[in-house]
Design a protein around this motif. Structure first.
Motif, PDB file in Angstrom:
ATOM      1  N   VAL A 173      23.787  52.006  67.567  1.00 56.99           N
ATOM      2  CA  VAL A 173      24.041  53.042  67.328  1.00 56.99           C
ATOM      3  C   VAL A 173      23.909  53.290  65.766  1.00 56.99           C
ATOM      4  CG1 VAL A 173      25.534  55.149  66.994  1.00 56.99           C
ATOM      5  CG2 VAL A 173      25.499  53.777  69.126  1.00 56.99           C
ATOM      6  N   LYS A 174      24.193  52.115  65.133  1.00 58.15           N
ATOM      7  CA  LYS A 174      24.160  52.391  63.543  1.00 58.15           C
ATOM      8  C   LYS A 174      22.892  52.024  63.123  1.00 58.15           C
ATOM      9  CE  LYS A 174      28.506  49.863  62.085  1.00 58.15           C
ATOM     10  NZ  LYS A 174      29.078  48.713  62.003  1.00 58.15           N
ATOM     11  N   ARG A 175      22.263  51.124  63.566  1.00 54.70           N
ATOM     12  CA  ARG A 175      20.604  50.859  63.180  1.00 54.70           C
ATOM     13  C   ARG A 175      20.109  52.166  63.118  1.00 54.70           C
ATOM     14  NH1 ARG A 175      17.119  45.809  62.787  1.00 54.70           N
ATOM     15  NH2 ARG A 175      18.640  44.435  62.371  1.00 54.70           N
ATOM     16  N   MET A 176      20.224  53.016  64.352  1.00 56.75           N
ATOM     17  CA  MET A 176      19.509  54.127  64.465  1.00 56.75           C
ATOM     18  C   MET A 176      19.765  55.098  63.649  1.00 56.75           C
ATOM     19  SD  MET A 176      17.519  53.695  66.913  1.00 56.75           S
ATOM     20  CE  MET A 176      17.503  51.863  66.394  1.00 56.75           C
ATOM     21  N   ALA A 177      21.278  55.377  63.293  1.00 56.76           N
ATOM     22  CA  ALA A 177      21.699  56.096  62.097  1.00 56.76           C
ATOM     23  C   ALA A 177      20.915  55.974  60.892  1.00 56.76           C
ATOM     24  CB  ALA A 177      23.335  56.195  61.937  1.00 56.76           C
ATOM     25  N   ALA A 178      20.660  54.350  60.476  1.00 55.49           N
ATOM     26  CA  ALA A 178      19.978  54.147  59.229  1.00 55.49           C
ATOM     27  C   ALA A 178      18.555  54.915  59.282  1.00 55.49           C
ATOM     28  CB  ALA A 178      20.073  52.763  59.170  1.00 55.49           C
ATOM     29  N   LEU A 179      18.053  55.065  60.324  1.00 50.21           N
ATOM     30  CA  LEU A 179      16.603  55.286  60.477  1.00 50.21           C
ATOM     31  C   LEU A 179      16.598  56.935  60.186  1.00 50.21           C
ATOM     32  CD1 LEU A 179      15.017  53.838  63.541  1.00 50.21           C
ATOM     33  CD2 LEU A 179      14.536  53.207  61.462  1.00 50.21           C
ATOM     34  N   ARG A 180      17.770  57.890  60.379  1.00 48.49           N
ATOM     35  CA  ARG A 180      17.999  58.953  60.374  1.00 48.49           C
ATOM     36  C   ARG A 180      17.040  59.846  59.321  1.00 48.49           C
ATOM     37  NH1 ARG A 180      20.708  63.685  62.019  1.00 48.49           N
ATOM     38  NH2 ARG A 180      21.856  62.667  63.914  1.00 48.49           N
ATOM     39  N   PRO A 181      17.343  59.201  57.898  1.00 53.18           N
ATOM     40  CA  PRO A 181      16.389  59.896  56.808  1.00 53.18           C
ATOM     41  C   PRO A 181      14.920  60.042  56.966  1.00 53.18           C
ATOM     42  CG  PRO A 181      18.005  58.269  55.894  1.00 53.18           C
ATOM     43  CD  PRO A 181      18.163  58.299  57.355  1.00 53.18           C
ATOM     44  N   ARG A 182      14.540  58.621  57.563  1.00 53.89           N
ATOM     45  CA  ARG A 182      12.950  58.328  57.733  1.00 53.89           C
ATOM     46  C   ARG A 182      12.462  59.604  58.719  1.00 53.89           C
ATOM     47  NH1 ARG A 182       8.037  58.835  56.493  1.00 53.89           N
ATOM     48  NH2 ARG A 182       6.787  57.504  57.840  1.00 53.89           N
ATOM     49  N   ILE A 183      13.186  59.673  59.894  1.00 56.48           N
ATOM     50  CA  ILE A 183      12.725  60.579  60.947  1.00 56.48           C
ATOM     51  C   ILE A 183      12.905  61.858  60.519  1.00 56.48           C
ATOM     52  CG2 ILE A 183      13.381  61.427  63.058  1.00 56.48           C
ATOM     53  CD1 ILE A 183      14.662  58.534  63.669  1.00 56.48           C
ATOM     54  N   GLN A 184      13.817  62.614  59.602  1.00 56.83           N
ATOM     55  CA  GLN A 184      14.037  63.641  58.994  1.00 56.83           C
ATOM     56  C   GLN A 184      12.710  64.046  58.257  1.00 56.83           C
ATOM     57  OE1 GLN A 184      16.695  65.967  59.336  1.00 56.83           O
ATOM     58  NE2 GLN A 184      14.887  67.260  58.747  1.00 56.83           N
ATOM     59  N   GLN A 185      12.347  62.978  57.451  1.00 55.69           N
ATOM     60  CA  GLN A 185      11.249  62.988  56.428  1.00 55.69           C
ATOM     61  C   GLN A 185       9.826  63.427  57.553  1.00 55.69           C
ATOM     62  OE1 GLN A 185      10.541  59.479  54.513  1.00 55.69           O
ATOM     63  NE2 GLN A 185       8.895  60.531  52.968  1.00 55.69           N
ATOM     64  N   ILE A 186       9.615  62.655  58.564  1.00 55.88           N
ATOM     65  CA  ILE A 186       8.433  62.609  59.499  1.00 55.88           C
ATOM     66  C   ILE A 186       8.493  64.180  60.257  1.00 55.88           C
ATOM     67  CG2 ILE A 186       7.584  61.842  61.697  1.00 55.88           C
ATOM     68  CD1 ILE A 186       8.550  59.013  60.761  1.00 55.88           C
ATOM     69  N   VAL A 187       9.590  64.450  60.536  1.00 57.80           N
ATOM     70  CA  VAL A 187       9.862  65.866  61.176  1.00 57.80           C
ATOM     71  C   VAL A 187       9.350  66.813  60.262  1.00 57.80           C
ATOM     72  CG1 VAL A 187      11.353  67.621  62.238  1.00 57.80           C
ATOM     73  CG2 VAL A 187      11.352  65.075  62.682  1.00 57.80           C
ATOM     74  N   ASP A 188       9.972  66.905  58.933  1.00 54.23           N
ATOM     75  CA  ASP A 188       9.508  67.836  57.912  1.00 54.23           C
ATOM     76  C   ASP A 188       8.175  67.887  57.489  1.00 54.23           C
ATOM     77  OD1 ASP A 188      12.165  68.575  57.582  1.00 54.23           O
ATOM     78  OD2 ASP A 188      12.815  67.360  55.875  1.00 54.23           O
TER      79      ASP A 188
END
Ligand code: SF4
Lengths: 392, 62
Positions: free
Chosen positions: A106-121
């Motif tokens: 869960v923590k590792r995935m949370a660390a990916l959040r900003p990058r995923i947000q960027q990809i979606v944007d």
């Protein structure tokens, strides 16, 4: 106990399990059915029975076991390569899973959040800058999870067309056996070559890290194959289906728009509501086992009708309603037991980010075609949509 | 109420952490469960986590 001639696998309504499966759940929740491939197996349709079965290690995941239920003839040839994680049983399975599961905490995935947000944007901006209507599948649903899994694994995204076409060939039920085998071979040799390159030049990615742990080539190729395929179409289809469902249920959409804290619960509900990967949870009995008063004999195959089970009124009130606030966390859309989806927390986060961003950035989003005319994937092993024309 | 976790059985799905992050964490190394609070603050949440755990690695001693 009822025997039905053949287990139908197409839906009469795109938002509901096949009628026959629902009938089984009501009238014969543990019954003998004939699969389209010809084999006779047990079908489980109740939520509780499936959870019990999937948590019981005496039901094996070994796809090389002749009793293991395969939906299609040609699957046998495809699945005959060395065991990947999904095909392993204890004691082999535990250590193999633990060697990779640390990558998906869960923590590792949370660390990916900003990058995923960027990809979606980026993808949404590109869609908004382009012509209307747009196909959301190509603009957003497919590229987001594909990019994420490629970055995580260390697979060059430039090759995405190559594996997207192979992956959909594999997942389509109507693909002839030879083409299926060819797709698997091509993907495996691609991954094998990629791993060779990583041996020489390791990067900061999952496959390079796995190389430090093991040099067992077959095992690594199988793992890469599994993660790449599983990371591709599953989340993509949930993005498309979830978007349609939310657009068709304005009250649900309003709830998450007003309060994004409700999105995680909406995502669980959408996962339950569609249960896109139900046939991944088949097993074969390794002993005589009594389940719900029925004796399942050693060597007999069992399939779990997870879609129907996720609409079991014993487990969910008003199960056919889409209720984003119900707290559907105990659904079995990710399976259950030791094999429960490894990437589930990645999938959850991708879906949350996508729905929050999509409906915030594109408030006027709507279907460009009536939903009844949308091309739902009734012929694929992962349910979804081939195309999703939207406008705004 | 006390939480007992069997890390040999745990498959690291992290459902417990998602459900009750005050009671559970996951090892950075192999994803297996770490019990942060043997006696959970929110018993209802902890029970839900035990119920949801796919591998039945968690149990409760009353
Ligand atoms: S939910 Fe169960 S299997 Fe998953 S990390 Fe927690 S204890 Fe382990």
């Amino acid at each position: 106990m009822t025997t039905v001639s053949t287990l139908p696998i197409t839906r009469s309504c795109p938002y509901a399990p096949p009628d026959e499966h629902v009938r089984l759940r009501e009238e014969a929740p543990i019954s003998r059915v004939t699969l389209p491939s010809g084999g006779e197996v047990w079908a489980l349709a109740r939520h509780e029975h499936i959870r019990t079965m999937l948590a019981d290690p005496r039901f094996s995941s070994d796809r090389a076991n002749p009793g293991f239920p395969l939906l299609l003839f040609s699957q046998r040839r495809v699945t005959n390569f060395r065991a990947s994680l999904i095909s392993m049983d204890p004691p082999e399975h535990g250590p193999a899973r633990r060697a990779v599961v640390g990558e998906f905490t869960v923590k590792r995935m949370a660390a990916l959040r900003p990058r995923i947000q960027q990809i979606v944007d980026e993808h949404l901006d590109a869609m908004l800058a382009g012509p209307k209507p747009a196909d959301l599948v190509q603009a957003l649903s497919l590229p987001v999870p594909s990019l994420v899994i490629c970055e995580l694994l260390g697979v060059p995204y430039a090759d995405h067309e190559f594996f997207q076409t192979r992956s959909s060939t594999l997942l389509r039920r109507t693909t002839p056996g030879d083409e299926r085998v060819a797709a698997v071979d091509e993907l495996r040799s691609y991954l094998d070559a990629l791993i060779t390159r990583k041996e020489q030049e390791p990067g900061d990615d999952l496959l390079s890290r796995q190389l430090e742990r093991t040099t067992a080539r077959e095992e690594l190729v199988s793992l890469a194959f599994l993660l790449l395929i599983a990371g591709h179409e599953t989340t993509a289809n949930m993005i498309s289906l979830g978007t349609v469902a939310l657009l068709e249920h304005p009250e649900a959409l309003a709830a998450i728009r007003e309060d994004p804290a409700k999105t995680p619960s909406a995502v669980e509900e959408l996962l339950r509501y569609f249960t896109i990967a139900e046939f991944a949870t088949s097993r074969v009995a390794t002993e005589d086992i009594e389940l719900g008063g029925v004796l399942i004999r050693k060597g007999e195959g069992v399939i779990a009708l997870g879609n129907t089970a996720n609409r079991d009124p014993e487990a969910f009130e008003q199960p056919d309603d889409l209720d984003v606030e119900r707290g559907a966390r105990h659904h079995i859309a990710f399976g259950f037991g030791a094999h429960q989806c490894l990437g589930q927390n990645l999938a959850r986060m991708e879906l949350q980010i996508v729905f929050d961003t999509l409906f915030r950035k594109v408030p006027g989003l709507r279907l460009a075609k009536p939903s009844a005319e949308l091309p739902f994937k009734d012929d694929a092993n992962i349910y979804g949509l081939y195309e999703l024309p939207v406008t705004w | 109420m006390r939480i007992i976790a069997d890390t040999d059985v745990c498959v690291g799905a992290g459902q417990c952490v998602l459900t009750d992050p005050e009671t559970f964490d996951q090892s950075e190394e192999d994803g297996t469960v770490i019990v942060l609070a043997e006696h959970p603050a929110d018993e209802r949440k902890a029970r839900e986590a035990v119920h949801i755990c796919p591998s039945q690695a968690l149990s409760i001693e009353e």
